[in-house]
Design a protein around this motif. Structure first.
Motif, mmCIF file in Angstrom:
data_model
loop_
_atom_site.group_PDB
_atom_site.id
_atom_site.type_symbol
_atom_site.label_atom_id
_atom_site.label_comp_id
_atom_site.label_asym_id
_atom_site.label_seq_id
_atom_site.Cartn_x
_atom_site.Cartn_y
_atom_site.Cartn_z
ATOM 1 N N TRP A 282 0.822 -1.213 0.000
ATOM 2 C CA TRP A 282 0.000 0.000 0.000
ATOM 3 C C TRP A 282 0.857 1.264 0.000
ATOM 4 O O TRP A 282 0.510 2.261 -0.626
ATOM 5 N N TYR A 283 1.974 1.246 0.731
ATOM 6 C CA TYR A 283 2.797 2.455 0.839
ATOM 7 C C TYR A 283 3.443 2.798 -0.487
ATOM 8 O O TYR A 283 3.718 3.963 -0.768
ATOM 9 N N GLN A 284 3.700 1.777 -1.309
ATOM 10 C CA GLN A 284 4.287 2.052 -2.613
ATOM 11 C C GLN A 284 3.331 2.866 -3.474
ATOM 12 O O GLN A 284 3.718 3.835 -4.117
ATOM 13 N N ARG A 285 2.061 2.460 -3.475
ATOM 14 C CA ARG A 285 1.076 3.162 -4.297
ATOM 15 C C ARG A 285 0.829 4.581 -3.806
ATOM 16 O O ARG A 285 0.400 5.443 -4.562
ATOM 17 N N ARG A 286 1.093 4.848 -2.533
ATOM 18 C CA ARG A 286 0.844 6.181 -1.980
ATOM 19 C C ARG A 286 1.857 7.205 -2.470
ATOM 20 O O ARG A 286 1.674 8.397 -2.274
ATOM 21 N N VAL A 287 2.945 6.741 -3.109
ATOM 22 C CA VAL A 287 3.926 7.671 -3.676
ATOM 23 C C VAL A 287 3.266 8.589 -4.698
ATOM 24 O O VAL A 287 3.693 9.726 -4.904
ATOM 25 N N ARG A 288 2.188 8.119 -5.319
ATOM 26 C CA ARG A 288 1.514 8.956 -6.318
ATOM 27 C C ARG A 288 0.924 10.222 -5.712
ATOM 28 O O ARG A 288 0.540 11.137 -6.436
ATOM 29 N N ALA A 289 0.847 10.291 -4.388
ATOM 30 C CA ALA A 289 0.342 11.506 -3.741
ATOM 31 C C ALA A 289 1.280 12.684 -3.984
ATOM 32 O O ALA A 289 0.851 13.839 -3.925
ATOM 33 N N ILE A 290 2.560 12.408 -4.255
ATOM 34 C CA ILE A 290 3.528 13.493 -4.441
ATOM 35 C C ILE A 290 3.251 14.280 -5.717
ATOM 36 O O ILE A 290 3.068 15.501 -5.663
ATOM 37 N N PRO A 291 3.196 13.642 -6.904
ATOM 38 C CA PRO A 291 2.851 14.429 -8.100
ATOM 39 C C PRO A 291 1.425 14.948 -8.074
ATOM 40 O O PRO A 291 1.103 15.924 -8.741
ATOM 41 N N ARG A 292 0.572 14.307 -7.286
ATOM 42 C CA ARG A 292 -0.792 14.821 -7.146
ATOM 43 C C ARG A 292 -0.779 16.198 -6.478
ATOM 44 O O ARG A 292 -1.542 17.094 -6.830
ATOM 45 N N LYS A 293 0.110 16.355 -5.516
ATOM 46 C CA LYS A 293 0.219 17.621 -4.799
ATOM 47 C C LYS A 293 1.152 18.604 -5.491
ATOM 48 O O LYS A 293 0.898 19.813 -5.480
ATOM 49 N N GLU A 294 2.238 18.096 -6.049
ATOM 50 C CA GLU A 294 3.221 18.955 -6.717
ATOM 51 C C GLU A 294 3.405 18.437 -8.136
ATOM 52 O O GLU A 294 4.226 17.563 -8.398
ATOM 53 N N SER A 295 2.629 18.974 -9.065
ATOM 54 C CA SER A 295 2.594 18.427 -10.417
ATOM 55 C C SER A 295 3.850 18.738 -11.227
ATOM 56 O O SER A 295 3.976 18.271 -12.353
ATOM 57 N N ALA A 296 4.789 19.522 -10.660
ATOM 58 C CA ALA A 296 6.081 19.708 -11.338
ATOM 59 C C ALA A 296 6.865 18.400 -11.367
ATOM 60 O O ALA A 296 7.745 18.207 -12.198
ATOM 61 N N VAL A 297 6.529 17.477 -10.461
ATOM 62 C CA VAL A 297 7.182 16.173 -10.433
ATOM 63 C C VAL A 297 6.587 15.308 -11.538
ATOM 64 O O VAL A 297 5.408 14.961 -11.511
ATOM 65 N N VAL A 298 7.414 14.979 -12.523
ATOM 66 C CA VAL A 298 6.911 14.202 -13.669
ATOM 67 C C VAL A 298 7.209 12.718 -13.529
ATOM 68 O O VAL A 298 6.606 11.889 -14.224
ATOM 69 N N ALA A 299 8.138 12.361 -12.673
ATOM 70 C CA ALA A 299 8.464 10.953 -12.451
ATOM 71 C C ALA A 299 9.164 10.824 -11.106
ATOM 72 O O ALA A 299 9.689 11.804 -10.563
ATOM 73 N N ALA A 300 9.154 9.617 -10.565
ATOM 74 C CA ALA A 300 9.820 9.378 -9.285
ATOM 75 C C ALA A 300 10.303 7.942 -9.234
ATOM 76 O O ALA A 300 9.666 7.042 -9.779
#
Length: 346
Positions: A1-19
């Motif tokens: 579950w914690y892996q999928r929560r990484v998507r919260a980062i580009p959701r909040k800061e859309s300048a992040v295009v990949a991680a």
């Protein structure tokens, strides 16, 4: 579950295009003679997941791509002429080890794009992961201090919830923060707990808003399309306006008042009486991103947009709860079938 929560980062800061997330693995020390106690512990990094910039999906890394990366591997220097697809993926990653060893954020340009490395440690300071955020080729997208603080806040909450999971695992005792947590498997329970903590944090930020913050939006005779879209979706999700009234700005803006702020603050996406049509909300947003809202709207509009995507994220996880066999189902009027509930693209 914690892996999928990484998507919260580009959701909040859309300048992040990949991680890309790397797990930190200590190198076992095999003593060959007297050694100073001050010798720093050495580590290697193992990539475990990546955020696909095209789909917004978090994918686990498997096979040979999961091989460890050593500090010595970072001596390779990438040649722009050869092209990224022919480059050694282990090259130019010394900034990841700098982040790990110095315990501080490290910004670097690698493979033609800007990167920010962040360390994720447990409460005792032991390093767990290094997160490599790619903000693309445009220098204007390099994360500013306020944006880095926002990303770190997400990481802190992720670590807090992860720590709660570890405590439960060690004690073999489950703790439930509310009744709905008793109805879900552990992975969904902690995923929902994390997503709700993100929403509650946003609500605290929105608590500083008053009616005057909405006055600029309310003053428009015809608002910009971005602002109109966000307000329409908020009204739809809160069931303040019916769909046929959403095109009449004169009716919508009468609801931009203190009562709206109270409803936003009190809204619980997982309450039994809540019915939100996620499909209609997503259709109205039409792929609108946080960057577009930040540039084309006001601060209140941006916060309202964040509220919308946080609520939708919780409802998407909640919909998975509804599909667990033998568990009470939550009524969500979301479309099933092709791809299930689609996330808002960042």
């Amino acid at each position: 579950w914690y892996q999928r929560r990484v998507r919260a980062i580009p959701r909040k800061e859309s300048a992040v295009v990949a991680a890309t997330c790397y797990v930190v693995e200590p190198i076992p020390h095999v003593p060959s003679g007297p050694q100073s106690p001050d010798v720093p512990e050495q580590y290697v990094l193992r990539p475990i997941l990546t955020l696909n910039p095209k789909t917004g999906v978090v994918d686990p890394i498997t096979g040979s791509a999961r091989a460890i990366i050593k500090r010595s591997d970072s001596s390779f220097r990438y040649s722009e002429q050869k092209g990224f697809e022919h480059s050694n993926m282990d090259g130019k990653r010394d900034y990841l080890f700098d982040c790990l060893e110095r315990r501080e954020d490290m910004q670097n340009r690698a493979y033609g794009t800007d990167h920010l490395a962040l360390l994720i440690a447990d409460k005792e300071g032991f390093p767990l992961f290094v997160l490599d955020l790619d903000t693309g080729k445009d220098n204007s997208n390099i994360l500013k201090p306020a944006q880095i603080k926002s990303v770190k806040n997400i990481i802190v909450k992720l670590v807090e919830v992860f720590h709660q999971l570890l405590v439960e695992t060690e004690s073999d005792t489950k703790t439930f923060e509310n009744e709905w947590e008793k109805t879900v498997p552990d992975d969904l329970r902690f995923a929902l707990r994390f997503e709700k903590s993100i929403l509650e944090d946003l609500k605290r930020r929105m608590g500083n808003m008053d009616v005057s913050a909405l006055s600029e939006i309310k003053s428009y005779n015809e608002p910009p399309a971005i602002i109109a879209t966000v307000i329409q979706v908020v009204m739809l999700m809160l069931n303040i306006c019916q769909e046929e009234d959403l095109q009449e700005w004169s009716k919508i803006k009468t609801h931009l008042n203190s009562e709206l702020l109270k409803k936003l603050s009190a809204f619980d996406p997982l309450a039994k009486d809540i019915k939100v049509d996620i499909h209609k909300a997503n259709d109205r947003l039409k792929g609108l991103t946080a960057t577009e809202v930040r540039k084309g709207g006001s601060l209140p509009t941006y916060l309202l947009y964040q509220w919308v995507i946080d609520v939708i994220s919780i409802l998407r996880v909640g919909d998975a709860r509804a599909s667990v066999p033998g568990k009470p189902k939550q009524v969500l009027k979301s479309r099933k079938g092709k791809g299930g509930l689609r996330p808002i693209r960042e």
